[in-house]
Scaffold this active site. Structure first.
Site, mmCIF file in Angstrom:
data_model
loop_
_atom_site.group_PDB
_atom_site.id
_atom_site.type_symbol
_atom_site.label_atom_id
_atom_site.label_comp_id
_atom_site.label_asym_id
_atom_site.label_seq_id
_atom_site.Cartn_x
_atom_site.Cartn_y
_atom_site.Cartn_z
ATOM 1 N N ARG A 47 -5.079 60.501 55.379
ATOM 2 C CA ARG A 47 -4.861 61.016 53.714
ATOM 3 C C ARG A 47 -3.979 61.111 54.165
ATOM 4 O O ARG A 47 -3.123 61.623 52.978
ATOM 5 C CB ARG A 47 -6.291 62.518 53.631
ATOM 6 C CG ARG A 47 -5.833 62.458 52.579
ATOM 7 C CD ARG A 47 -7.398 63.037 51.898
ATOM 8 N NE ARG A 47 -8.276 64.102 52.477
ATOM 9 C CZ ARG A 47 -7.989 65.196 53.614
ATOM 10 N NH1 ARG A 47 -6.324 65.669 53.586
ATOM 11 N NH2 ARG A 47 -8.889 65.862 54.683
ATOM 12 N N TYR A 99 0.740 58.565 26.649
ATOM 13 C CA TYR A 99 0.302 57.873 26.762
ATOM 14 C C TYR A 99 -1.736 58.360 26.678
ATOM 15 O O TYR A 99 -1.249 58.729 27.281
ATOM 16 C CB TYR A 99 0.491 57.133 28.025
ATOM 17 C CG TYR A 99 -0.564 56.514 28.964
ATOM 18 C CD1 TYR A 99 -1.804 55.940 28.648
ATOM 19 C CD2 TYR A 99 -1.662 57.322 29.775
ATOM 20 C CE1 TYR A 99 -2.827 54.682 28.657
ATOM 21 C CE2 TYR A 99 -3.242 56.343 30.094
ATOM 22 C CZ TYR A 99 -3.203 55.100 29.826
ATOM 23 O OH TYR A 99 -4.372 54.925 30.311
ATOM 24 N N ASP A 170 7.770 59.176 32.144
ATOM 25 C CA ASP A 170 6.497 57.975 32.424
ATOM 26 C C ASP A 170 7.585 57.412 32.559
ATOM 27 O O ASP A 170 8.255 56.579 30.995
ATOM 28 C CB ASP A 170 5.617 57.877 31.004
ATOM 29 C CG ASP A 170 4.360 56.842 31.900
ATOM 30 O OD1 ASP A 170 5.171 56.027 32.314
ATOM 31 O OD2 ASP A 170 3.259 57.321 31.519
ATOM 32 N N LYS A 195 1.038 48.882 37.078
ATOM 33 C CA LYS A 195 1.163 47.827 35.407
ATOM 34 C C LYS A 195 2.571 46.964 36.088
ATOM 35 O O LYS A 195 1.739 45.705 36.899
ATOM 36 C CB LYS A 195 1.280 48.691 34.270
ATOM 37 C CG LYS A 195 0.936 49.689 34.196
ATOM 38 C CD LYS A 195 -0.436 49.131 33.451
ATOM 39 C CE LYS A 195 -1.355 50.370 33.018
ATOM 40 N NZ LYS A 195 -0.931 51.090 32.486
HETATM 41 C C1 LIG Z 1 -1.370 52.897 32.211
HETATM 42 C C2 LIG Z 1 -0.710 53.802 31.933
HETATM 43 C C3 LIG Z 1 -1.041 55.209 32.686
HETATM 44 C C4 LIG Z 1 -2.317 55.016 33.135
HETATM 45 O O1 LIG Z 1 -2.038 55.031 34.901
HETATM 46 P P1 LIG Z 1 -3.512 54.030 35.161
HETATM 47 O O2 LIG Z 1 -2.866 53.268 36.098
HETATM 48 O O3 LIG Z 1 -4.419 53.214 34.111
HETATM 49 O O4 LIG Z 1 -4.256 55.420 35.520
HETATM 50 C C5 LIG Z 1 0.428 56.319 32.049
HETATM 51 N N1 LIG Z 1 1.300 55.775 31.385
HETATM 52 C C6 LIG Z 1 1.544 54.462 30.754
HETATM 53 C C7 LIG Z 1 2.740 54.317 30.006
HETATM 54 C C8 LIG Z 1 0.512 53.326 31.306
HETATM 55 O O5 LIG Z 1 0.719 52.813 30.553
#
Ligand SMILES: *Cc1c(COP(=O)(O)O)cnc(C)c1O
Length: 371
Positions: A47, A99, A170, A195
């Site tokens: 962890r 988001y 982000d 992503k």
């Molecule tokens: C998908 C996404 C998230 C969240 O990520 P997860 O892996 O689904 O928890 C945050 N910000 C953006 C811009 C995203 O496309």
């Protein structure tokens, strides 16, 4: 080193004991102590740290020009760790088209613990009006989801600095191949590794990368270790494997997205295309100044409203109707449906994650669906 070289080497080294060229997957949850009680392998309990995670975090830090990185079990877990690292009562300024998953996290899980405002961060007057003595963080997301709005990172950083406020970005849509916010002055970068980093729609992960090892960063590391929202060794391995091709995949995504955006913009049935690589994008100049390339995401609005948008999305053969983004396959979604009742997304908008199929096939499919 250039990003292609970093992507291949920063997450891997030849295994010292077996001489395996590719880092083995270490599933062990615990690591043997030496006779003097120390941990010669550098790990105690998984962890806290694990060899595969350590390599992934090194790779993430190097790609974003950061001092250190922490990886998580999802993008939302990474975002949550930022919010949990703040003193209760801290005020956050976040974008009005943040988001939706993180906006809902703040609204549903942090109400009464943190204060937050969702505002048009690109408008300096609006941003400055919302800064309060207890504002501790400005959260930005650029390009934004799903409107592909661009935030001028340097401009926000300059305003934040004069008030001693931290800036987190982000960077999921752009990836470090297209944009590196830390180099533009941001303090922290967040990613959904689900992503483009994963790139094949088959794993979930999240990451935070810091510009410097501060007290704040130490707190985030505590949230990671004590909170325990960590990725498993197998997922770390899969991510490192995928990220080796990230720079080349992004080139393909960017190339296809630009050509698809140009095609859609000329089509009489299309009302508007949102892609930062188009000169018609209202913030194209800012995008050009702060991005190396414009990413693989675009949205477009159809003449004929929601009904026409639904007809088009249901007529496509190569684009799959699904949420998420960043995989090799093209995905399309009616975003307002996904975001639910409090959505501000136009109902005639379709969001596209442009994949790595041949652009001629993508355009032909789109042409047929548009009619
Ligand atoms: C998908 C996404 C998230 C969240 O990520 P997860 O892996 O689904 O928890 C945050 N910000 C953006 C811009 C995203 O496309």
């Amino acid at each position: 080193m250039k990003i292609e070289t970093i992507a291949i080497h920063a997450g891997n080294h030849v295994d010292a004991s077996s001489k395996a060229v590719i880092q083995p997957i270490v599933l062990s949850t615990t690591f043997e102590r030496a006779v003097d009680g120390t941990f010669p392998g550098g790990h105690i309990y998984s962890r806290a740290s694990n060899p595969n995670r350590a390599l992934l975090e090194n790779l993430l830090a190097k790609l974003e020009s950061g001092a250190d990185a922490a990886s998580f079990s999802s993008g939302n877990a990474a975002g949550m760790s930022v919010f949990q690292s703040l003193e209760p009562g801290t005020h956050i300024i976040a974008p009005d088209d943040m988001y939706h998953g993180l906006r809902n996290q703040l609204k549903n899980l942090f109400a009464g613990i943190l204060e937050f405002d969702f505002v048009d961060i690109n408008n300096s007057d609006v941003l400055q009006q919302h800064i309060m003595p207890h504002t501790g963080l400005i959260w930005i997301e650029t390009p934004s989801n799903p409107l592909l709005k661009i935030t001028d990172i340097k401009k926000v950083v300059n305003i934040a600095k004069t008030h001693g406020i931290k800036v987190a970005c982000d960077n999921t849509f752009a990836t470090p191949v297209c944009q590196r916010p830390l180099e533009l002055g941001a303090d922290l970068v967040m990613h959904s590794c689900t992503k483009y980093f994963g790139g094949h729609s088959d794993l979930m992960g999240g990451a935070l990368i810091t510009k410097e090892k501060s007290d704040w960063w130490a707190k985030i590391r505590q949230v990671q270790e004590y909170g325990g929202a960590i990725p498993a060794p197998m997922d770390c391995y899969m991510l490192v494997r995928s990220m080796k091709t990230l720079p080349y995949r992004m080139r393909g995504h960017v190339h296809n997205a630009q050509l698809l955006a140009e095609y859609l913009e000329k089509h009489p049935k299309v009302e508007q295309v949102m892609y930062p690589g188009l000169p018609s994008h209202p913030q194209h100049e800012i995008a050009k100044a702060q991005m190396d390339s414009f990413g693989g995401m675009l949205s477009f609005c159809l003449n004929g409203g929601e009904e026409e948008a639904r007809r088009v999305i249901n007529s496509l053969k190569i684009f799959t109707r699904a949420t998420s983004l960043g995989g090799v396959e093209s995905l399309i979604e009616h975003r307002a449906t996904m975001e639910g009742p409090d959505t501000k997304t136009p109902f005639n908008l379709l969001r596209v994650s442009v994949g790595l199929e041949h652009i001629d096939d993508l355009v032909a499919d789109m042409a047929k669906a548009l009619g």
